[in-house]
Design an enzyme around this catalytic site. Structure first.
Site, mmCIF file in Angstrom:
data_model
loop_
_atom_site.group_PDB
_atom_site.id
_atom_site.type_symbol
_atom_site.label_atom_id
_atom_site.label_comp_id
_atom_site.label_asym_id
_atom_site.label_seq_id
_atom_site.Cartn_x
_atom_site.Cartn_y
_atom_site.Cartn_z
ATOM 1 N N ASP B 11 -6.707 0.603 42.835
ATOM 2 C CA ASP B 11 -6.277 0.091 41.533
ATOM 3 C C ASP B 11 -5.793 1.284 40.722
ATOM 4 O O ASP B 11 -6.514 2.263 40.574
ATOM 5 C CB ASP B 11 -7.442 -0.589 40.805
ATOM 6 C CG ASP B 11 -7.871 -1.870 41.509
ATOM 7 O OD1 ASP B 11 -6.997 -2.613 41.977
ATOM 8 O OD2 ASP B 11 -9.086 -2.121 41.593
ATOM 9 N N ASP B 130 -5.537 -14.274 40.615
ATOM 10 C CA ASP B 130 -6.802 -13.909 39.971
ATOM 11 C C ASP B 130 -7.436 -15.193 39.454
ATOM 12 O O ASP B 130 -6.892 -15.845 38.563
ATOM 13 C CB ASP B 130 -6.558 -12.948 38.800
ATOM 14 C CG ASP B 130 -6.017 -11.601 39.280
ATOM 15 O OD1 ASP B 130 -6.282 -11.233 40.448
ATOM 16 O OD2 ASP B 130 -5.319 -10.925 38.489
#
Lengths: 204, 253
Positions: B11, B130
């Site tokens: 990330d 998500d």
């Protein structure tokens, strides 16, 4: 010196880096004259069959690639590049492949998830330049939705719903459905073996 | 036999690897290229890079980071974050990505998925979803965008079906409830999606123990599992994880 054919589809950069990694000089070109003078040719590619064929024709690359193959100079098609060696594909009906190997590329999907994504076994069927030891079955990275079935030119087999050609060979025309440039040591070894293939006469 | 994939995820924020807990509280964990080299040699089956802040800060694509990471990487690379157009996809592919992950922009304009699939092939398009569980009184999961900051109200399972129809070649399914918690993947969410689509699924969010990975495959039906901080901190190595999974009968490379 290896020449990578750039016909505007996908990441040549990774194939280029893999060749550099094994210590081979590489050039990338979409110029028919440079393809015509190449000794070892790699035809990479991701994307759709029909679009690839159209771009190859628009760039005037079909004839130089065919001449290269028929002169017995080594040619390696990777993934879509291997499928382009065939006559046609279910993916793009009507689009004419290079026709160096007879047959039609088919859609995967008998009870399996498509695309076929990930690392799978490549089982050689007999000793050939890219797979000198049939007992050594590399595990390589695949990502594709279409496949070439088992044919006389099949030199390695993978199973995913169906048994299909992981690799084909006709004279000095080679194809691999998997991505050697993304298959770690196993893939780099295979690319190295391709660079050791000697130009030879085309056999029909 | 097709192997189950173990995928470390980097990330990124401002070009550095970070890890958030439930998508917030970012902690810096270093240089992406160094992580990538480590994973290339460690037996990772693929690498994912997500610029988790790109969408809401409206930053450009990650071309330079991707170039640096791809330099020493001989395993597949999937990149996402802030991808808005097919030209963004192309730029990442040219920089060295093998596949591109679409999230917020695809939710706002689903045609981005079909356009990318037509131009670069289905195998290039990963749809990142998500998902967060609704209020306990309601069944199902909502789709969130902008790095988990905005609830779209879309149903995660229905959206998964739609991205498949539009040409996504894989789904990267993150449980926001589990992300960073290390209490295990949300196998219920995974199962709900894997039962409804025929493209492969990467499970993400919640890995803490080796058992959790085995559950994602056995109970969740995942084709690949993704984890970040667990691997970055070296509290678990991919090698050890693979020998554990092999003993449990999971086919790994």
């Amino acid at each position: 010196m290896i020449t990578i054919v750039d016909y505007g589809m996908g990441n040549l950069r990774n194939v280029l880096r893999a060749c550099t990694e094994i210590g081979v000089k590489v050039s990338v070109t979409s110029d028919p004259a440079l393809v015509r003078s190449a000794l070892w040719l790699i035809l990479p590619g991701v994307g759709a069959f029909g679009e690839a064929v159209r771009r190859i024709d628009d760039l005037g690359l079909r004839r130089p690639i065919l001449e290269h193959a028929k002169a017995g100079r080594p040619l390696l098609g990777i993934c879509l590049g291997m499928q382009l060696l065939f006559e046609s594909s279910e993916e793009s009906p009507g689009a004419a492949g290079l026709g160096l190997i007879a047959g039609r590329v088919m859609k995967l999907g008998r009870g399996v998830k498509v695309p076929h994504i990930g690392w799978n076994d490549v089982i050689p069927v007999s000793p050939t330049p890219l797979f000198p030891d049939p007992k050594e079955a590399p595990v390589t990275y695949f990502v594709h939705s279409f496949y070439a079935g088992i044919i006389p030119e099949t030199v390695a087999v993978t199973e995913y719903g169906v048994r299909f050609s992981a690799s084909v060979r006709k004279g000095n025309v080679y194809g691999v459905q998997f991505h050697p440039e993304k298959s770690q040591i196993a893939g780099l070894n295979l690319l190295r073996r391709f660079t050791l293939v000697k130009p030879a006469a085309w056999t029909t | 036999m097709l192997r189950k994939r173990i995928i470390p995820c980097l990330d990124l924020k401002d070009g550095k690897v970070v890890k958030g807990v439930k998508f917030i509280d970012l902690v810096s964990m270093g240089d992406p290229a160094a992580h990538a080299l480590y994973y290339n040699n460690e037996g990772a089956d693929e690498l994912v890079i997500l610029d988790i802040t790109a969408s809401h800060e409206a930053r450009g694509t990650l071309v330079h980071v991707v170039e640096a990471v791809a330099e020493n990487l001989f395993i597949p690379l999937t990149v996402g974050g802030g991808v808005r157009t097919t030209d963004d996809v192309r730029a990442l592919l040219l920089a060295g990505a093998d596949r591109v992950s679409l999230n917020t922009s695809a939710v706002s304009r689903p045609a981005l998925i079909s356009e990318s699939a037509e131009r670069f092939g289905t195998q290039c398009v990963v749809s990142a979803i998500d998902a967060r569980r609704r209020d306990p009184s309601l069944p199902g999961w909502d789709v969130y965008v902008y790095g988990g900051r905005e609830n779209t109200g879309k149903d995660a399972v229905e959206w998964a079906e739609e991205v498949e129809k539009r040409g996504a070649g894989e789904i990267l399914l993150t449980s926001m409830d589990r992300d960073g918690t290390q209490i295990g993947y949300d196998c219920e969410l995974l199962r709900a999606v894997t039962e409804r689509v025929t493209i492969p699924i990467i499970a993400s969010g919640g890995a803490g123990t080796m058992e959790h990975f085995a559950e994602a495959f056995a109970d969740g039906g995942a084709d690949a599992v993704l984890a970040a901080s667990l691997f970055h901190t070296r509290s678990m190595t991919i090698r050890d994880l693979k020998s554990f999974l092999a003993k449990r009968g999971v086919p790994v490379r």
